[in-house]
Structures are given as structure tokens and as C-alpha cells.
Scaffold this motif. Structure first.
Motif, PDB file in Angstrom:
ATOM      1  N   SER A 156       0.821  -1.213   0.000  1.00 25.44           N
ATOM      2  CA  SER A 156       0.000   0.000   0.000  1.00 25.44           C
ATOM      3  C   SER A 156       0.854   1.262   0.000  1.00 25.44           C
ATOM      4  CB  SER A 156      -0.953   0.004   1.204  1.00 25.44           C
ATOM      5  OG  SER A 156      -2.036   0.883   0.982  1.00 25.44           O
ATOM      6  N   VAL A 157       1.884   1.253  -0.835  1.00 23.83           N
ATOM      7  CA  VAL A 157       2.721   2.448  -1.013  1.00 23.83           C
ATOM      8  C   VAL A 157       2.468   3.051  -2.399  1.00 23.83           C
ATOM      9  CG1 VAL A 157       5.050   3.388  -0.968  1.00 23.83           C
ATOM     10  CG2 VAL A 157       4.471   1.456   0.518  1.00 23.83           C
ATOM     11  N   PHE A 158       2.644   2.256  -3.442  1.00 23.58           N
ATOM     12  CA  PHE A 158       2.356   2.749  -4.783  1.00 23.58           C
ATOM     13  C   PHE A 158       0.902   3.184  -4.920  1.00 23.58           C
ATOM     14  CE2 PHE A 158       6.091   0.037  -5.916  1.00 23.58           C
ATOM     15  CZ  PHE A 158       6.859   1.034  -6.490  1.00 23.58           C
ATOM     16  N   THR A 159       0.027   2.642  -4.094  1.00 26.70           N
ATOM     17  CA  THR A 159      -1.387   3.018  -4.105  1.00 26.70           C
ATOM     18  C   THR A 159      -1.614   4.466  -3.699  1.00 26.70           C
ATOM     19  OG1 THR A 159      -1.560   2.161  -1.849  1.00 26.70           O
ATOM     20  CG2 THR A 159      -2.189   0.668  -3.635  1.00 26.70           C
ATOM     21  N   HIS A 160      -0.543   5.137  -3.231  1.00 21.33           N
ATOM     22  CA  HIS A 160      -0.660   6.522  -2.764  1.00 21.33           C
ATOM     23  C   HIS A 160       0.309   7.465  -3.477  1.00 21.33           C
ATOM     24  CE1 HIS A 160      -3.434   5.435   0.405  1.00 21.33           C
ATOM     25  NE2 HIS A 160      -2.642   4.439   0.748  1.00 21.33           N
ATOM     26  N   LEU A 161       0.851   7.044  -4.625  1.00 19.90           N
ATOM     27  CA  LEU A 161       1.833   7.862  -5.324  1.00 19.90           C
ATOM     28  C   LEU A 161       1.341   8.230  -6.721  1.00 19.90           C
ATOM     29  CD1 LEU A 161       5.119   5.911  -4.428  1.00 19.90           C
ATOM     30  CD2 LEU A 161       4.059   7.818  -3.183  1.00 19.90           C
ATOM     31  N   THR A 162       1.688   9.431  -7.166  1.00 23.20           N
ATOM     32  CA  THR A 162       1.387   9.808  -8.539  1.00 23.20           C
ATOM     33  C   THR A 162       2.214   8.958  -9.504  1.00 23.20           C
ATOM     34  OG1 THR A 162       3.133  11.471  -8.658  1.00 23.20           O
ATOM     35  CG2 THR A 162       0.977  12.192  -7.826  1.00 23.20           C
ATOM     36  N   ARG A 163       1.832   8.963 -10.762  1.00 20.84           N
ATOM     37  CA  ARG A 163       2.540   8.151 -11.760  1.00 20.84           C
ATOM     38  C   ARG A 163       4.011   8.554 -11.869  1.00 20.84           C
ATOM     39  NH1 ARG A 163      -1.515   9.749 -16.375  1.00 20.84           N
ATOM     40  NH2 ARG A 163      -2.768  10.182 -14.508  1.00 20.84           N
ATOM     41  N   GLU A 164       4.280   9.854 -11.751  1.00 22.02           N
ATOM     42  CA  GLU A 164       5.672  10.308 -11.852  1.00 22.02           C
ATOM     43  C   GLU A 164       6.495   9.840 -10.653  1.00 22.02           C
ATOM     44  OE1 GLU A 164       2.968  12.974 -14.096  1.00 22.02           O
ATOM     45  OE2 GLU A 164       3.035  12.368 -11.974  1.00 22.02           O
ATOM     46  N   VAL A 165       5.916   9.931  -9.457  1.00 20.97           N
ATOM     47  CA  VAL A 165       6.646   9.511  -8.255  1.00 20.97           C
ATOM     48  C   VAL A 165       6.780   7.988  -8.223  1.00 20.97           C
ATOM     49  CG1 VAL A 165       6.707   9.600  -5.737  1.00 20.97           C
ATOM     50  CG2 VAL A 165       5.914  11.584  -7.033  1.00 20.97           C
ATOM     51  N   PHE A 178      10.978  -8.274  -5.759  1.00 27.13           N
ATOM     52  CA  PHE A 178      10.240  -7.161  -5.170  1.00 27.13           C
ATOM     53  C   PHE A 178       8.753  -7.450  -5.330  1.00 27.13           C
ATOM     54  CE2 PHE A 178       9.073  -2.400  -5.881  1.00 27.13           C
ATOM     55  CZ  PHE A 178       8.675  -2.264  -4.556  1.00 27.13           C
ATOM     56  N   VAL A 179       8.023  -7.525  -4.215  1.00 21.22           N
ATOM     57  CA  VAL A 179       6.584  -7.789  -4.231  1.00 21.22           C
ATOM     58  C   VAL A 179       5.873  -6.537  -3.730  1.00 21.22           C
ATOM     59  CG1 VAL A 179       4.734  -9.312  -3.479  1.00 21.22           C
ATOM     60  CG2 VAL A 179       7.051 -10.226  -3.724  1.00 21.22           C
ATOM     61  N   ALA A 180       5.033  -5.960  -4.578  1.00 21.53           N
ATOM     62  CA  ALA A 180       4.367  -4.699  -4.243  1.00 21.53           C
ATOM     63  C   ALA A 180       2.898  -4.766  -4.627  1.00 21.53           C
ATOM     64  CB  ALA A 180       5.051  -3.535  -4.961  1.00 21.53           C
ATOM     65  N   LYS A 240       2.253  18.701   0.821  1.00 17.94           N
ATOM     66  CA  LYS A 240       0.852  18.766   0.424  1.00 17.94           C
ATOM     67  C   LYS A 240       0.702  18.325  -1.030  1.00 17.94           C
ATOM     68  CE  LYS A 240      -3.198  21.819   0.517  1.00 17.94           C
ATOM     69  NZ  LYS A 240      -3.978  20.846   1.296  1.00 17.94           N
ATOM     70  N   GLY A 241      -0.264  17.465  -1.282  1.00 15.30           N
ATOM     71  CA  GLY A 241      -0.507  16.966  -2.625  1.00 15.30           C
ATOM     72  C   GLY A 241       0.300  15.735  -2.986  1.00 15.30           C
ATOM     73  N   TYR A 242       1.236  15.328  -2.125  1.00 17.98           N
ATOM     74  CA  TYR A 242       2.091  14.163  -2.419  1.00 17.98           C
ATOM     75  C   TYR A 242       1.308  12.866  -2.307  1.00 17.98           C
ATOM     76  CZ  TYR A 242       5.939  10.789  -1.805  1.00 17.98           C
ATOM     77  OH  TYR A 242       6.789   9.709  -1.918  1.00 17.98           O
ATOM     78  N   TYR A 243       0.545  12.730  -1.239  1.00 18.72           N
ATOM     79  CA  TYR A 243      -0.113  11.461  -0.898  1.00 18.72           C
ATOM     80  C   TYR A 243      -1.454  11.382  -1.619  1.00 18.72           C
ATOM     81  CZ  TYR A 243      -0.665   7.483   2.356  1.00 18.72           C
ATOM     82  OH  TYR A 243      -0.782   6.228   2.930  1.00 18.72           O
ATOM     83  N   ARG A 244      -1.655  10.347  -2.400  1.00 16.38           N
ATOM     84  CA  ARG A 244      -2.830  10.239  -3.265  1.00 16.38           C
ATOM     85  C   ARG A 244      -3.579   8.916  -3.042  1.00 16.38           C
ATOM     86  NH1 ARG A 244      -2.576  14.124  -7.518  1.00 16.38           N
ATOM     87  NH2 ARG A 244      -1.116  15.718  -6.807  1.00 16.38           N
ATOM     88  N   GLY A 245      -4.742   8.832  -3.642  1.00 20.92           N
ATOM     89  CA  GLY A 245      -5.426   7.560  -3.823  1.00 20.92           C
ATOM     90  C   GLY A 245      -5.298   7.214  -5.293  1.00 20.92           C
TER      91      GLY A 245
END
Length: 353
Positions: free
Chosen positions: A241-250, A268-270, A309-314
């Protein structure tokens, strides 16, 4: 662990697709097994349930009424009958650790499953973080729920490592985005496992892990790469549940960084929010929402004050997008819908040798 379904001719439990659902509690003692929660398949209703304990079929049951889920998932006709309360007598004395599999069937045909590890000493086997730290990573302040779900997801990750070389030959494992150690604690508690490392942007959570999860090694990292680890340092890594909160660029920045710190041939299992997760958040609109392959426009304030601010996404993304974009950095070995926690899709990757 690959478990044979003794009541069938050949398939294994691992061959059955994952249900959507949640396990609220698992109780195993010398006399009985109790499993509570809910599970459903979005497109097929279960007519009966089978309970396997450490690979052995120990009984059957039926779904229970859950009118609350009918309100949450009104587009699924059978959601109202997706409750789980299974209470069965044990045929043999209980083991202290093991695995429970609940299989939803239709006319005796296995449709979907939920699997969970159990420990009879779960309450004392791993330490308990503060309620605020638990809520920050799991949106619960109930320590038993926190530990049951951590152990369940730990077991889910083990399935994929077992499929791809195991952990016995891995010297170092990284829990990237470890939070307050919901999964890390179980990797540390496992006998004969690799050296366990954890890193996170939440310095308070990392400080708690350093104080309570020895001999694990923990570091606070910045929201953007690089990390302080040497190139090729880890043999295994997880990202729950990390990539689930990142923008495509990040996402791309972190894919490059994890590839750098993973040894050639390392696994690597994500997890990601795939189309299945999107179907529950955007019922009837998945195609439009994921028209570009990824939707990262929803801001999440859970880590307000910790990340910019704005970093953490769904963030939600299609399997095609994940394979195409992530495959530029890793070999994609396996992709399973609802493969971790019976909600998020799992991506198993290997750094090319």
C-alpha cells in the motif's frame, strides 16, 4: 505453502482466485475454529463455504446476513448475504501457528477464497503500537484487528516469496513503507528468516519500530529518492500500500530506486489498486476513470504534516498499465487480482540479473 484441496481431484487452494472481503477475527484453540468477517465475489454468489485448516478440510458452512454491506455495495445483488461466521469443532489438537483458508463455492465448485495465518499467541507475539500510529497506517485503533490483518497480509506476501525462491536464501529483506511495523514485526518474528530492514517517511513510526522491533533495522527516508542504502543491498523487498498513494511520476522515481538497491535477481513484491479495487470505489465508471491506464488525482490527507501537500494520493491503475510501465524497470513474474489483503492487486517483480 501450496495446499492441496483434499476433497477435489487435483487443484490446490492457491489455484482459486481471491475473494473481496475482510477477516475480523480468527480464533483457533484445542476445541474449535472460529472465523468472522465477510467475503464475496463481485459477480458470483456463494452457495456454501468450506473451511480448511492447515490444508485439511474441517467442515462447511453458509454465508450470513450482512445488511450493512448491501448498503455499502448496493450494485452487488448478493452483498447482503456475504457475511462470514464459521464455528467448527477441531478434529485434532491445535497447532500454535498455521493457516486458515475459507473457500466460497457455488454448487460445490470453488469460486474464490480468503486465507489468513493464525497464531495462538498473537496478542503477545508482536508488540502493540500506539493507537495513533495504528490508525495512521490501518485506520483502526483496535490492536487485535491491527495484528490479525498484519499477520494475514504477511502470510499473503509469503505465498509469493514461496512461489519465487522463498526467503531461506535471502540475506536481507526491506519493508519499504513499513509504517509502525504492521507486517515488519511478523517478518522479524519468523524463525530462520533474513535480516529485516524497514524504512518510511513517518519519523515517529520509524522511531517506534527502532525501539520495539529489534533486531530489525529502520531508517526514516525522504518522500523522494534516493534512500541511504547501497546499490544491490537487498535480496527481497516488499511495498504494501505504497504505490497506491503515489502519482505516476513519483511511482517511476521509486521503481528506479528500488531497482537500484535490489540485488540482481532479487524479488520485489508490491501492491496496487487495480481494476478490482477501482470497481468498488467507482462502480460502473472504471473504464472512464482508468481511460489513461492510471488515475492519480485523488488527494489523501492521511499523512498531512508528514509529506508535502498533494504528495499522498489515492491511486488506481490497470493491469495493462502496470505491466507496460513497470516492466521497463523489472521483469514482471506474476500479477494477481486481489492478491494481498483480498483487495489490492499484487505485482511480483525481479531485477534482471
Amino acid at each position: 505453502m501450496t495446499t492441496q484441496m483434499k476433497s477435489t481431484n487435483g487443484p490446490t487452494l492457491d489455484d482459486v482466485e481471491f475473494a473481496r472481503g475482510y477477516i475480523d477475527d480468527v480464533v483457533c484453540n484445542d476445541d474449535e475454529v472460529i472465523v468472522q468477517g465477510w467475503m464475496l465475489h463481485p459477480e458470483q454468489e456463494f452457495t456454501d463455504l468450506r473451511l480448511y485448516l492447515d490444508g485439511e478440510l474441517v467442515g462447511t458452512g453458509s454465508t450470513a446476513s450482512r445488511p450493512d454491506l448491501a448498503k455499502v455495495f448496493p450494485w452487488i445483488p448478493h452483498a447482503a448475504q456475504s457475511g462470514v461466521y464459521v464455528r467448527l469443532k477441531r478434529p485434532t489438537p491445535a497447532r500454535s501457528v498455521g493457516r486458515v483458508d475459507l473457500v466460497g463455492c457455488q454448487a460445490s465448485k470453488p469460486i474464490a477464497r480468503m486465507s489468513v495465518r493464525y497464531r495462538t499467541d498473537l496478542g503477545t507475539a508482536v508488540p502493540t503500537p500506539s493507537s495513533d500510529l495504528m490508525f495512521r497506517v490501518a485506520h483502526t485503533r483496535n490492536d487485535r484487528s491491527f495484528k490479525i490483518w498484519g499477520l494475514k497480509c504477511y502470510g499473503d506476501f509469503l505465498e509469493y516469496f514461496d512461489h519465487h525462491g522463498g526467503l531461506n536464501q535471502a540475506h536481507r529483506l526491506l519493508d519499504w513503507g513499513c509504517g509502525c511495523g504492521r507486517l515488519t514485526a511478523h517478518f522479524i518474528a519468523a524463525p530462520n528468516g533474513p535480516e529485516v530492514y524497514g524504512c518510511d517517511v513517518d519519523s515517529e513510526a520509524v522511531a517506534w519500530c527502532e525501539a520495539h522491533l529489534q533486531p530489525g533495522r529502520f531508517k526514516t527516508i525522504d518522500p523522494f529518492p534516493p534512500t541511504p542504502y547501497q546499490e544491490g543491498f537487498f535480496h527481497r523487498a516488499i511495498g504494501y500500500s505504497v504505490f497506491t498513494h503515489l502519482t505516476r511520476e513519483v511511482q517511476i522515481e521509486w521503481l528506479k530506486e528500488v531497482r537500484r538497491i535490489l540485488a540482481p535477481g532479487g524479488i520485489f513484491v508490491a501492491t496496487v489498486h487495480g481494476e478490482s479495487a477501482a470497481s468498488f470505489d467507482f462502480p460502473g465508471r472504471v473504464g472512464a476513470v482508468l481511460v489513461d491506464g492510471i488515475h492519480d488525482g485523488i488527494q489523501d490527507e492521511t499523512l498531512g504534516g508528514i509529506v508535502p501537500k498533494g504528495y499522498y494520493r489515492g491511486t488506481f491503475q490497470t493491469q495493462e498499465y502496470t505491466r507496460r510501465v513497470w516492466g521497463q524497470f523489472f521483469d514482471i513474474l506474476e500479477y494477481k487480482v486481489r492478491g494481498i489483503g483480498n483487495h489490492q492487486d499484487v505485482v511480483v517483480m525481479q531485477r534482471p540479473a
